[in-house]
Design a protein around this motif. Sequence first.
Motif, PDB file in Angstrom:
ATOM      1  N   GLY A 113       0.801  -1.216   0.000  1.00  0.00           N
ATOM      2  CA  GLY A 113       0.000   0.000   0.000  1.00  0.00           C
ATOM      3  C   GLY A 113       0.835   1.268   0.000  1.00  0.00           C
ATOM      4  O   GLY A 113       2.063   1.229   0.174  1.00  0.00           O
ATOM      5  N   PRO A 114       0.182   2.429  -0.195  1.00  0.00           N
ATOM      6  CA  PRO A 114       0.906   3.703  -0.286  1.00  0.00           C
ATOM      7  C   PRO A 114       1.790   4.008   0.909  1.00  0.00           C
ATOM      8  O   PRO A 114       2.820   4.678   0.772  1.00  0.00           O
ATOM      9  N   HIS A 115       1.396   3.517   2.090  1.00  0.00           N
ATOM     10  CA  HIS A 115       2.219   3.794   3.269  1.00  0.00           C
ATOM     11  C   HIS A 115       3.609   3.178   3.139  1.00  0.00           C
ATOM     12  O   HIS A 115       4.551   3.614   3.805  1.00  0.00           O
ATOM     13  N   ALA A 116       3.761   2.176   2.242  1.00  0.00           N
ATOM     14  CA  ALA A 116       5.056   1.512   2.076  1.00  0.00           C
ATOM     15  C   ALA A 116       5.877   2.134   0.954  1.00  0.00           C
ATOM     16  O   ALA A 116       7.080   2.325   1.105  1.00  0.00           O
ATOM     17  N   TYR A 117       5.235   2.467  -0.170  1.00  0.00           N
ATOM     18  CA  TYR A 117       6.020   2.963  -1.293  1.00  0.00           C
ATOM     19  C   TYR A 117       6.030   4.487  -1.424  1.00  0.00           C
ATOM     20  O   TYR A 117       6.731   5.035  -2.272  1.00  0.00           O
TER      21      TYR A 117
END
Length: 286
Positions: A113-117
């Motif tokens: 998810g966006p929190h990772a990338y």
Amino acid sequence: MPPDDPSTIDGDIWVRPRYLAGSTAIGDPALDPLLNLGWTLEHDDLANVYLSAPDRTIRLGYLPEGEDDGLWRINAYKDPFATPTWGVCFNDSCPTEVVTAFTTALATAYQQGPHAYLAAPDPSNTDQDPIHALSPLIKRGWTLNRPRGGVLALQAPDRLASCELTMKDLDPEDELTSRTARWHLWAGASIDAYAWYATASSDTPVGLVTAITACVSDPAPLPRWSQETHSYVQGLAQLTPARPPNPPAPTPLDVRRAARPTTLPARSIPRWSTTTPRPAAPGPRH
């Protein structure tokens, strides 16, 4: 470690250290982790390839016919129509395995998810501290030079690869269009006589940069074809055969020896037969 079966490797030599191996000139291994997620593939008339995430928040360009030597350019966006949040570049001589390590980590982060990338580095979090990306290098013997001008610099044990982390403020546009970026990694005799380079801008997630440094410092060699290696590889790297040498062509004497019978005629071989009657054993004495 090298595979046990030499027939499974794509090359006839091992190159050690791996950061001197150079590119394989084949982009598929680095594209596959993202293609496997269903990313959109496009290309132009010049054979440049473009990948886009389904939500358009990440774009990758494989640009063999680009305007400069930046063969791989990967940008991430919080808004598909805004300027990139972060950007990574690998030039045309960077070992393909290094790019593949990055795209593999990026594929994993995208699935999370966006929190990772899209997670910017956070010095208050150990795993997200920019310095954490240097840990694979330090663990494998790279030495830290005295910081100069707000730059932390590490060198490989043979001094033929370096990694810089700039701690001062940088111009966001310069980071995306030049080698003046938060992370700057290269191999070669010096920063000007480089074999290849890679850059990552300030807000690149630390985990993605760590995938690069971990791959670069991996002690395992990389396979290459000797006729395709660059001149700097021949002069600086340790090259060892990756396949057993071909047996020499047979000489006329070898051919004659092979044509000779390997056994004597059957009649000349004395042997005991289990079907031949044996003399009767003597009877008991009286």
